[in-house]
Design a protein around this motif. Sequence first.
Motif, short mmCIF file in Angstrom:
data_model
loop_
_atom_site.label_atom_id
_atom_site.label_comp_id
_atom_site.label_asym_id
_atom_site.label_seq_id
_atom_site.Cartn_x
_atom_site.Cartn_y
_atom_site.Cartn_z
N UNK A 131 0.83 -1.21 0.00
CA UNK A 131 0.00 0.00 0.00
C UNK A 131 0.86 1.26 0.00
N UNK A 132 1.89 1.26 0.84
CA UNK A 132 2.80 2.41 0.88
C UNK A 132 3.47 2.63 -0.47
N UNK A 133 3.92 1.56 -1.08
CA UNK A 133 4.58 1.67 -2.39
C UNK A 133 3.64 2.26 -3.44
N UNK A 134 2.37 1.89 -3.37
CA UNK A 134 1.41 2.31 -4.38
C UNK A 134 0.86 3.72 -4.17
N UNK A 135 0.74 4.15 -2.90
CA UNK A 135 0.03 5.39 -2.62
C UNK A 135 0.91 6.58 -2.27
N UNK A 136 2.08 6.36 -1.67
CA UNK A 136 2.93 7.50 -1.34
C UNK A 136 3.35 8.19 -2.64
#
Length: 311
Positions: A131-136
């Motif tokens: 999720x962090x990889x996709x949204x940050x």
Amino acid sequence: MIEAVKLWNEPNNKSHWDPLLDPEWERFADMTRLAGAAVRAENPTITRVLGGMSPIDPSFVQRLEAKGVMEAIDVVAVHGFPLDWNLWPIDEWPARIQEIKAVTNKPVWVTEVGVSAFGSEEVQAWGVKRTAELLIGQAPRIHWYSLYDLPRSWEATTRHREAEGSSYYRHFHMGLLREDGSPKPAVEAFRPYAEEMGICQWFHFQDHRLDEAVHWLKDLGVRRLRTGLSWADRYREGALDWFDRQMEALADFDVTVTFCFTPEHRGLEAHHTSPPQVPEEFADFCAEMTARYAPARAPFPELVLAEAGAT
């Protein structure tokens, strides 16, 4: 400090707004326009966020824009849980953000995103990282839901409860911490992203977890927190004492505070999802909470003097 106020939660989800009582969202639109104006009157600079869509639906944004809602808000928020409730894969997150950006010029925040540990704590930890990889970099605000598992003795805020099968029980496994406060593997998976990806943690009335939650949030390095103040709770004895304690405890974070949940005796029906009988009453609650916890800052003394013509 409070950096934003959010007007309602998941209005296009029947667990939070009854579509049978407001099939075209006319009442929701009226309520939101009034609340947005009331908040702006109390604090002209605070960010007003439209309650996070779930499901993510561009047509819902267009519907509300046609009703004049977008003039009363500054940010559109979305919620997504692709490994638990949504019918799309986690890798579609950037595309889902773009769908909303295509129909509005407002910034798009992700104010709830999460992965449950219902099936596997290891999968949840992977979900944090992915999720962090996709949204940050895709959204200026991201709030992981949540810090704590929901205690089994409580009820999830949903209309259908056990009739939802495993979908209902997933509500109880969304935390980085277990119900007893012990950490899951997802805690350490989240830690490297804590500064850029905040937390969404709802606190119940007189929640026993508040002080421990603050400790954990600071230990993880969280700066941004989303929480809520319940309009329904405002009618409880000692409500303002609890609200004061909650907001004082969270003063060191940049807080997005959500105003939502209809008091049973003020709705068209006796349920937290009901549109209010009088939409101005929700606006009054938003104004009261904004004035109490996010009052407009007085201008700098030199500006006051300049405006007065002083030298």
